[in-house]
Design a protein around this motif. Structure first.
Motif, PDB file in Angstrom:
ATOM      1  N   PRO A   1       0.816  -1.223   0.000  1.00 22.07           N
ATOM      2  CA  PRO A   1       0.000   0.000   0.000  1.00 22.07           C
ATOM      3  C   PRO A   1       0.846   1.268   0.000  1.00 22.07           C
ATOM      4  O   PRO A   1       0.450   2.271  -0.600  1.00 22.07           O
ATOM      5  CB  PRO A   1      -0.810  -0.117   1.296  1.00 22.07           C
ATOM      6  CG  PRO A   1      -0.898  -1.570   1.553  1.00 22.07           C
ATOM      7  CD  PRO A   1       0.424  -2.121   1.105  1.00 22.07           C
TER       8      PRO A   1
ATOM      9  N   GLU B   1       3.703   1.590  -1.484  1.00 23.60           N
ATOM     10  CA  GLU B   1       4.136   1.786  -2.872  1.00 23.60           C
ATOM     11  C   GLU B   1       2.980   2.314  -3.717  1.00 23.60           C
ATOM     12  O   GLU B   1       3.178   3.122  -4.626  1.00 23.60           O
ATOM     13  CB  GLU B   1       4.665   0.480  -3.463  1.00 23.60           C
ATOM     14  CG  GLU B   1       5.296   0.706  -4.826  1.00 23.60           C
ATOM     15  CD  GLU B   1       5.869  -0.562  -5.443  1.00 23.60           C
ATOM     16  OE1 GLU B   1       7.049  -0.826  -5.220  1.00 23.60           O
ATOM     17  OE2 GLU B   1       5.122  -1.256  -6.149  1.00 23.60           O
ATOM     18  N   GLY B   2       1.767   1.839  -3.395  1.00 24.81           N
ATOM     19  CA  GLY B   2       0.582   2.350  -4.096  1.00 24.81           C
ATOM     20  C   GLY B   2       0.443   3.847  -3.916  1.00 24.81           C
ATOM     21  O   GLY B   2       0.117   4.574  -4.856  1.00 24.81           O
ATOM     22  N   ILE B   3       0.713   4.321  -2.702  1.00 21.22           N
ATOM     23  CA  ILE B   3       0.645   5.758  -2.425  1.00 21.22           C
ATOM     24  C   ILE B   3       1.794   6.473  -3.141  1.00 21.22           C
ATOM     25  O   ILE B   3       1.600   7.525  -3.763  1.00 21.22           O
ATOM     26  CB  ILE B   3       0.734   6.017  -0.898  1.00 21.22           C
ATOM     27  CG1 ILE B   3      -0.489   5.425  -0.177  1.00 21.22           C
ATOM     28  CG2 ILE B   3       0.878   7.499  -0.593  1.00 21.22           C
ATOM     29  CD1 ILE B   3      -1.797   6.095  -0.472  1.00 21.22           C
ATOM     30  N   ARG B   4       2.989   5.870  -3.092  1.00 18.85           N
ATOM     31  CA  ARG B   4       4.152   6.493  -3.742  1.00 18.85           C
ATOM     32  C   ARG B   4       3.892   6.662  -5.243  1.00 18.85           C
ATOM     33  O   ARG B   4       4.272   7.656  -5.844  1.00 18.85           O
ATOM     34  CB  ARG B   4       5.385   5.615  -3.519  1.00 18.85           C
ATOM     35  CG  ARG B   4       6.697   6.271  -3.967  1.00 18.85           C
ATOM     36  CD  ARG B   4       7.876   5.358  -3.692  1.00 18.85           C
ATOM     37  NE  ARG B   4       7.882   4.945  -2.300  1.00 18.85           N
ATOM     38  CZ  ARG B   4       8.246   3.745  -1.866  1.00 18.85           C
ATOM     39  NH1 ARG B   4       8.639   2.828  -2.719  1.00 18.85           N
ATOM     40  NH2 ARG B   4       8.215   3.453  -0.581  1.00 18.85           N
TER      41      ARG B   4
ATOM     42  N   ALA C   1       3.035  10.877  -4.455  1.00 22.66           N
ATOM     43  CA  ALA C   1       3.048  11.404  -3.082  1.00 22.66           C
ATOM     44  C   ALA C   1       4.477  11.636  -2.595  1.00 22.66           C
ATOM     45  O   ALA C   1       5.411  10.970  -3.039  1.00 22.66           O
ATOM     46  CB  ALA C   1       2.350  10.413  -2.150  1.00 22.66           C
ATOM     47  N   SER C   2       4.610  12.594  -1.649  1.00 22.24           N
ATOM     48  CA  SER C   2       5.920  12.862  -1.055  1.00 22.24           C
ATOM     49  C   SER C   2       6.207  11.813   0.022  1.00 22.24           C
ATOM     50  O   SER C   2       5.334  11.021   0.381  1.00 22.24           O
ATOM     51  CB  SER C   2       5.931  14.251  -0.429  1.00 22.24           C
ATOM     52  OG  SER C   2       5.041  14.278   0.660  1.00 22.24           O
TER      53      SER C   2
ATOM     54  N   GLN D   1       3.887  12.162   2.870  1.00 21.38           N
ATOM     55  CA  GLN D   1       2.547  11.666   2.505  1.00 21.38           C
ATOM     56  C   GLN D   1       2.514  10.141   2.513  1.00 21.38           C
ATOM     57  O   GLN D   1       1.507   9.541   2.891  1.00 21.38           O
ATOM     58  CB  GLN D   1       2.147  12.180   1.130  1.00 21.38           C
ATOM     59  CG  GLN D   1       1.735  13.652   1.129  1.00 21.38           C
ATOM     60  CD  GLN D   1       1.458  14.152  -0.271  1.00 21.38           C
ATOM     61  OE1 GLN D   1       2.182  13.833  -1.216  1.00 21.38           O
ATOM     62  NE2 GLN D   1       0.409  14.941  -0.409  1.00 21.38           N
TER      63      GLN D   1
ATOM     64  N   VAL E   1       2.038   9.292   6.101  1.00 24.79           N
ATOM     65  CA  VAL E   1       0.717   9.691   6.611  1.00 24.79           C
ATOM     66  C   VAL E   1      -0.408   8.873   5.966  1.00 24.79           C
ATOM     67  O   VAL E   1      -1.336   8.435   6.644  1.00 24.79           O
ATOM     68  CB  VAL E   1       0.496  11.203   6.375  1.00 24.79           C
ATOM     69  CG1 VAL E   1      -0.928  11.606   6.724  1.00 24.79           C
ATOM     70  CG2 VAL E   1       1.480  12.008   7.200  1.00 24.79           C
ATOM     71  N   TYR E   2      -0.314   8.641   4.659  1.00 24.41           N
ATOM     72  CA  TYR E   2      -1.403   7.982   3.934  1.00 24.41           C
ATOM     73  C   TYR E   2      -1.226   6.470   3.794  1.00 24.41           C
ATOM     74  O   TYR E   2      -2.198   5.735   3.656  1.00 24.41           O
ATOM     75  CB  TYR E   2      -1.557   8.573   2.533  1.00 24.41           C
ATOM     76  CG  TYR E   2      -1.956  10.024   2.525  1.00 24.41           C
ATOM     77  CD1 TYR E   2      -3.284  10.389   2.645  1.00 24.41           C
ATOM     78  CD2 TYR E   2      -1.000  11.016   2.423  1.00 24.41           C
ATOM     79  CE1 TYR E   2      -3.652  11.719   2.654  1.00 24.41           C
ATOM     80  CE2 TYR E   2      -1.349  12.351   2.427  1.00 24.41           C
ATOM     81  CZ  TYR E   2      -2.683  12.699   2.541  1.00 24.41           C
ATOM     82  OH  TYR E   2      -3.039  14.010   2.557  1.00 24.41           O
ATOM     83  N   GLY E   3       0.022   6.008   3.799  1.00 18.15           N
ATOM     84  CA  GLY E   3       0.262   4.581   3.554  1.00 18.15           C
ATOM     85  C   GLY E   3       0.630   3.797   4.795  1.00 18.15           C
ATOM     86  O   GLY E   3       0.278   2.623   4.908  1.00 18.15           O
TER      87      GLY E   3
ATOM     88  N   PRO F   1      -2.378   4.632   8.396  1.00 18.04           N
ATOM     89  CA  PRO F   1      -3.659   3.906   8.384  1.00 18.04           C
ATOM     90  C   PRO F   1      -3.491   2.416   8.688  1.00 18.04           C
ATOM     91  O   PRO F   1      -4.379   1.802   9.263  1.00 18.04           O
ATOM     92  CB  PRO F   1      -4.173   4.104   6.955  1.00 18.04           C
ATOM     93  CG  PRO F   1      -3.514   5.337   6.483  1.00 18.04           C
ATOM     94  CD  PRO F   1      -2.159   5.364   7.130  1.00 18.04           C
ATOM     95  N   GLN F   2      -2.352   1.850   8.321  1.00 15.27           N
ATOM     96  CA  GLN F   2      -2.139   0.420   8.576  1.00 15.27           C
ATOM     97  C   GLN F   2      -1.852   0.133  10.052  1.00 15.27           C
ATOM     98  O   GLN F   2      -2.235  -0.906  10.569  1.00 15.27           O
ATOM     99  CB  GLN F   2      -0.959  -0.093   7.748  1.00 15.27           C
ATOM    100  CG  GLN F   2      -1.234  -0.196   6.268  1.00 15.27           C
ATOM    101  CD  GLN F   2      -0.163  -1.013   5.567  1.00 15.27           C
ATOM    102  OE1 GLN F   2      -0.013  -2.197   5.783  1.00 15.27           O
ATOM    103  NE2 GLN F   2       0.608  -0.355   4.716  1.00 15.27           N
TER     104      GLN F   2
ATOM    105  N   LEU G   1      -2.553   2.230  12.683  1.00 17.17           N
ATOM    106  CA  LEU G   1      -3.399   2.961  13.632  1.00 17.17           C
ATOM    107  C   LEU G   1      -4.149   2.058  14.629  1.00 17.17           C
ATOM    108  O   LEU G   1      -4.140   2.342  15.831  1.00 17.17           O
ATOM    109  CB  LEU G   1      -4.377   3.860  12.868  1.00 17.17           C
ATOM    110  CG  LEU G   1      -4.939   5.040  13.658  1.00 17.17           C
ATOM    111  CD1 LEU G   1      -3.843   5.909  14.220  1.00 17.17           C
ATOM    112  CD2 LEU G   1      -5.879   5.863  12.790  1.00 17.17           C
TER     113      LEU G   1
END
Lengths: 283, 296
Positions: free
Chosen positions: B175, B177-180, B184-185, B188, B191-193, B196-197, B199
């Motif tokens: 996930p 890598e999906g965000i990258r 995304a920076s 990010q 924060v995004y990848g 959430p996993q 948390l």
């Protein structure tokens, strides 16, 4: 799955991406005889990749022009997925160079590389969705490169425009009804469609798909391939996809690249190939 | 297939443990046994029988504990609330500090030249008990709950940073890598990848540490760092076991109340269960605390 499959079938007739401004870096030039020449979106020159001393592939060269649909085929372990990741700059190449949308991925800055990735949509083999987050949040994430900001963390906080774009992308893949479902509670096929929605939400110039129908039944797989084909034709999007389905490679690709024994063994137009030519790559 | 290569089920060899594997197992169990023998006398384990032979004394002690004395219940409740308030702030500050320290000590996010010193710092935070930190902070900021809050914060930061980083190191990298791939920076991606996993685990660890901090905060008063610990210490030192029993009962009920709170919150946040039970219980807790505050 059947329900979403049938809904997608009806949607593939209207798959146009949002209108986007013409790319600035790529302007169609004219050839020596005054015939317009399509810009080159991806150029790989003598690219090699090695993992811990083990060569995956070497000396791979090709050019992909705007709006081409290219199938990358080859047996398992020949490095198709690795090559796709190298093309996006997600993995550095060991040798050679990749020029993506006019910029060398090996020498460009990190910021510029991120800018390039924002212009590409990637559908990974394993979908690479963020579990626990909603389908809509995952699709909203597809806009991160273009619309930075912490509000895109969840669909709840995302700007209205981003949520609308994400819903439209989900509608295109027939999953708007599941927008609020958690990504880790989807079937394989649904998950794949969400990954496609995330890839197309930013109106990419290039779509890269690693075995886009690997987890789909044959009919749904055809739908997904129709989706990519339509995108390429109607929106001038360059599509690169890997597949183990020889008929898909020949039917949906304008051109077929074949990897075998770590080399690019095949580079020909799909029209000039027969299934037997591709089966040789798997021997 | 030739006859030479044909194998029947009887020909199949079941993999057996090698001599090397057996030797390693013997070494492991041997070391464990040596440790137990080595620490037997120094840990007074040869006097273990006295636990049972001194049963008469223990019965006398228990007798006093069976008749708790709530004469100073107002004071006990006030100090217990203070312990809970210390735990609330100690946990909050340690979560705030534990997140960056946890991310910086994750080998899959930070370079080794950052991971190594941050981990050693967290080791130091964790290795020293809250009581020792409380003594240090009492000397620095004087007697009172602030020293206790600081002691809880430092020790819990060390623990949470370790737990947080272990959760981060166990994430699925796909996930991210999906965000990258979306452009995304690096921030990010985290924060995004990543977040959430992790948390749900982070929330679970934080709740567990909050429960632990409520328990720990009840003893910090022994060194003057606020809370109910001072009263407990004084009661036990003065052989006033009846008052000690009252204080222990209050601690037990409080810890249980917050244990149930954590458990219900965990079910809502992590398992995605209905919120009604949690909301009802939260309402009960709020009413209880407000009621106590009004009485006091």
């Amino acid at each position: 799955m059947r329900a979403s499959h049938s809904s997608t079938t009806s949607l593939v007739t209207d798959l146009s991406l949002k209108s986007r401004p013409a790319p600035k870096t790529q302007v169609a030039s004219t050839g020596a005889l005054g015939v317009p020449v399509a810009p080159v979106d991806i150029e790989a020159s003598c690219v090699s990749k090695t993992f811990a001393g083990t060569p995956i592939f070497s000396d791979v060269s090709f050019r992909l022009v705007r709006a081409e649909a290219v199938a990358l085929v080859g047996a398992n372990g020949t490095g198709k997925s690795t090559l796709l990741r190298c093309l996006m700059g997600l993995l550095p190449v060991s040798d050679g160079r990749v020029v993506l949308l006019g910029q060398d991925t090996g020498t460009t800055s990190h910021a510029a590389l991120r800018g390039l990735r924002a212009r590409i949509g990637l559908v990974s083999q394993k979908h690479n969705l963020v579990p626990r987050l909603s389908v809509l949040s995952n699709v909203v994430h597809g806009l991160l490169g273009q619309r930075p900001g912490l509000r895109h963390w969840s669909h709840r906080f995302a700007p209205e425009a981003s949520r609308l774009d994400a819903m439209q992308a989900l509608e295109k893949v027939g999953l708007a009804d599941l927008a609020l479902r958690r990504a880790d509670r989807l079937s394989g096929g649904q998950s794949q469609r969400v990954a496609i929605a995330r890839a197309i939400v930013g109106a990419p110039e290039i779509l890269i798909a690693d075995e886009p129908c690997a987890s789909l039944d044959p009919a749904a797989g055809e739908d997904v391939m129709d989706l990519f084909f339509q995108l390429a034709r109607e929106n001038g999007v360059t599509v690169v996809f890997t597949s183990h389905h020889i008929d898909h490679a020949l039917r949906y690709g304008d051109r077929v690249l074949g990897l075998a024994e770590g080399r690019l063994r095949l580079d020909a137009t799909a029209a000039s190939l027969k299934p037997a030519d591709l089966r040789g790559l798997y021997d | 297939m030739t006859d030479a290569t044909v194998r029947t089920l009887d020909d199949i060899e079941v993999p057996r443990r090698t001599t090397k594997e057996k030797g390693f197992d013997a070494l492991l169990w041997g070391t464990f046994l040596v440790l137990l023998v080595w620490s037997f006398v120094p840990a007074d384990m040869h006097r273990f029988g006295e636990v049972f032979s001194g049963g008469g004394n223990m019965a006398l002690l228990l007798e006093d504990f069976l008749t708790p004395n709530f004469r100073y219940w107002r004071s006990y409740l006030e100090l217990m609330l203070e312990s809970v308030q210390m735990a609330v702030w100690g946990s909050f500050l340690s979560i705030l500090l534990g997140i960056p320290f946890g991310l910086l000590s994750s080998t899959n996010l930070a370079p080794s030249w950052i991971v190594f010193p941050v981990r050693r710092l967290m080791d130091a935070f964790r290795a020293i008990n809250e009581l020792v930190f409380a003594l240090i902070f009492v000397a620095a900021v004087g007697l009172g709950p602030l020293a206790g809050v600081m002691a809880l914060t430092i020790h819990t930061t060390g623990t949470l940073a370790k737990l947080f980083s272990e959760a981060v190191e166990a994430i699925d990298p796909r996930p991210v890598e999906g965000i990258r791939a979306t452009g995304a920076s690096r921030l990010q991606e985290v924060v995004y990848g990543v977040i959430p996993q992790v948390l749900p685990l982070w929330i679970s660890f934080s709740l567990y540490r909050f429960e632990s901090n409520v328990r720990s905060a009840t003893v910090l008063g022994i060194v003057g760092a606020g809370g109910i610990g001072m009263s407990l210490s004084e009661a036990l030192r003065g052989f006033d076991y009846a008052s000690g029993a009252a204080i222990l009962l209050i601690i037990l009920i409080t810890v249980s109340l917050f244990d149930i709170f954590s458990s219900l919150l965990r079910k809502v946040v992590i398992d995605g269960e209905e919120q009604s039970s949690f909301v009802a219980y939260l309402g009960f807790l709020v009413l209880l605390i407000v009621g106590i505050e009004i009485i006091l």
